[in-house]
Design a protein around this motif. Structure first.
Motif, PDB file in Angstrom:
ATOM      1  N   ARG A   1     118.672 -51.726 182.454  1.00 40.71           N
ATOM      2  CA  ARG A   1     117.975 -52.978 182.748  1.00 40.71           C
ATOM      3  C   ARG A   1     116.486 -52.732 182.974  1.00 40.71           C
ATOM      4  NH1 ARG A   1     119.414 -56.311 186.110  1.00 40.71           N
ATOM      5  NH2 ARG A   1     118.013 -55.879 187.822  1.00 40.71           N
ATOM      6  N   GLY A   2     115.677 -53.579 182.343  1.00 34.68           N
ATOM      7  CA  GLY A   2     114.240 -53.419 182.493  1.00 34.68           C
ATOM      8  C   GLY A   2     113.599 -52.503 181.461  1.00 34.68           C
TER       9      GLY A   2
ATOM     10  N   GLN B   1     104.295 -54.526 187.209  1.00 33.15           N
ATOM     11  CA  GLN B   1     105.315 -55.582 187.350  1.00 33.15           C
ATOM     12  C   GLN B   1     104.740 -56.940 187.726  1.00 33.15           C
ATOM     13  OE1 GLN B   1     109.019 -55.080 189.135  1.00 33.15           O
ATOM     14  NE2 GLN B   1     109.638 -53.485 187.707  1.00 33.15           N
TER      15      GLN B   1
ATOM     16  N   VAL C   1     112.805 -57.073 185.214  1.00 31.01           N
ATOM     17  CA  VAL C   1     114.048 -57.809 184.928  1.00 31.01           C
ATOM     18  C   VAL C   1     114.512 -58.549 186.198  1.00 31.01           C
ATOM     19  CG1 VAL C   1     115.526 -55.815 185.480  1.00 31.01           C
ATOM     20  CG2 VAL C   1     116.347 -57.547 183.865  1.00 31.01           C
TER      21      VAL C   1
ATOM     22  N   MET D   1     113.394 -60.548 180.200  1.00 30.19           N
ATOM     23  CA  MET D   1     113.387 -59.568 179.124  1.00 30.19           C
ATOM     24  C   MET D   1     113.175 -60.224 177.750  1.00 30.19           C
ATOM     25  SD  MET D   1     113.231 -56.888 180.788  1.00 30.19           S
ATOM     26  CE  MET D   1     113.309 -55.595 179.561  1.00 30.19           C
TER      27      MET D   1
END
Ligand SMILES: O=C(O)CCC(=O)C(=O)O
Ligand SMILES: [Fe+2]
Length: 324
Positions: free
Chosen positions: A266-267, A12, A72, A96
């Motif tokens: 999400r992500g 990340q 995200v 994203m």
């Protein structure tokens, strides 16, 4: 996690640094934005890069690669889910969107298509997918109804190799699974007769209901006989004989039998091999509350199967060329 999924949570911080190095307002100059994304793709974390290279070289049984745990924004920092396209030109880059373009740049050429439907859709690399109240029944803007199995742009001579879908918001109830049916899994379920019949059989495909001249020629199975590509769009393939109908039904059943639901949250970023899977989407309930499902989509070409002629630039619009 299955081999078709890569957990990106450990990357990340590195991925956020890549996003921060991109222009903050991508639509101010999309060519410059894509150039930066392609340059930065070389700096993707090695583990992720290796997974992408391997998928690009050999594909896999499932026909997709799912990246999970991408960085995200927290939901309350995201804008409301759009209700119309295109987005404002001054909208700031979303994480994203950054992931979509850096990963796309690592795989091949980010491409905008003239889809041959006139100007019904905006022609851009960066698509937005969100539910709308009165969508075309075969479009990704549907929600109440299932989006049936299809191959994206199968009527286009330069059909993209990959469809990338990245997710800023999943649907509220967790029902809107993307459905993927892999031909590598479905092929063993087809009889020799069906394979023989479908292989290289040319169907005509009408791609614009308002224009009878709008016809392309599409094969359902083609390429390497032992490891064929698939193209599927049942509502558009004009079967002419009882054998056609039988063979397409068999292909449809086999794809359905091996279908896997991939629920994007999400992500997530899903890479679909558009030559090896047919895909659709399960129905879901939109709430129109600014928090509905929101995906970003881009098409990527590679040098596979005549998609590139040489001299292309990321972000260029490919003119419409019907498949012959
Ligand atoms: O929403 C999805 O998961 C897929 C959408 C799609 O296939 C399309 O818009 O062509
Ligand atoms: Fe699609």
């Amino acid at each position: 996690m299955p081999p078709s999924t890569i957990d990106c949570a450990p990357y990340q911080a590195e991925l956020l640094a890549l996003a921060a190095a991109l222009p903050a307002v991508p639509r101010a100059d999309l060519y410059a934005f894509f150039e930066d994304a392609i340059r930065l793709a070389k700096n993707l974390p090695q583990g992720l890069r290796d997974g992408l290279d391997e998928f690009n070289a050999n594909g896999n049984q499932d026909g997709y690669l799912l990246l999970r745990g991408l960085p995200v924004e927290p939901d309350d920092e995201l804008p409301a889910t759009p209700t119309s396209s295109p987005p404002p030109e001054d909208r700031r880059l979303l994480n994203m969107e950054a992931m979509l373009c850096v990963v796309g740049g690592a795989l091949g050429l980010l491409t905008a298509y003239d889809q041959g439907y006139g100007n019904r859709r905006s022609i851009t690399v960066l698509h937005e997918l969100y539910p709308t109240p009165d969508p075309h029944p075969l479009s990704g803007a549907t929600s109440k109804t299932q989006l049936e199995f299809h191959t994206d742009l199968s009527h286009h001579a330069h059909q993209p190799n990959y469809i990338l879908l990245s997710c800023s918001r999943g649907d509220h109830e967790g029902k809107a699974a993307t459905l993927v049916g892999s031909i590598r899994k479905a092929l063993p379920l087809l009889s020799d007769e069906v394979r023989e019949h479908l292989y290289d059989r040319v169907f005509t495909r009408r791609f614009d209901a308002d224009d009878p001249q709008a016809i392309a020629h599409v094969k359902a199975l083609y390429g390497d006989k032992d490891d064929p590509y698939v193209s599927f769009n049942r509502s558009f393939l004009t079967a002419e004989t009882p054998q056609d109908v039988e063979a397409l039904n068999a292909l449809s059943s086999a794809l359905s039998e091996v279908t896997e639901p991939v629920l994007l949250t999400r992500g997530d970023l899903l890479i679909i091999d558009n030559f090896r899977i047919a895909h659709g989407r399960a129905p879901f309930t939109a709430r129109w509350d600014g928090k509905d499902r929101w995906l970003h989509r881009a098409y990527v070409r590679t040098d596979r199967n005549g998609q590139l002629a040489g001299g292309e630039r990321a972000g260029d619009v490919v003119p419409f060329v019907p498949r012959r």
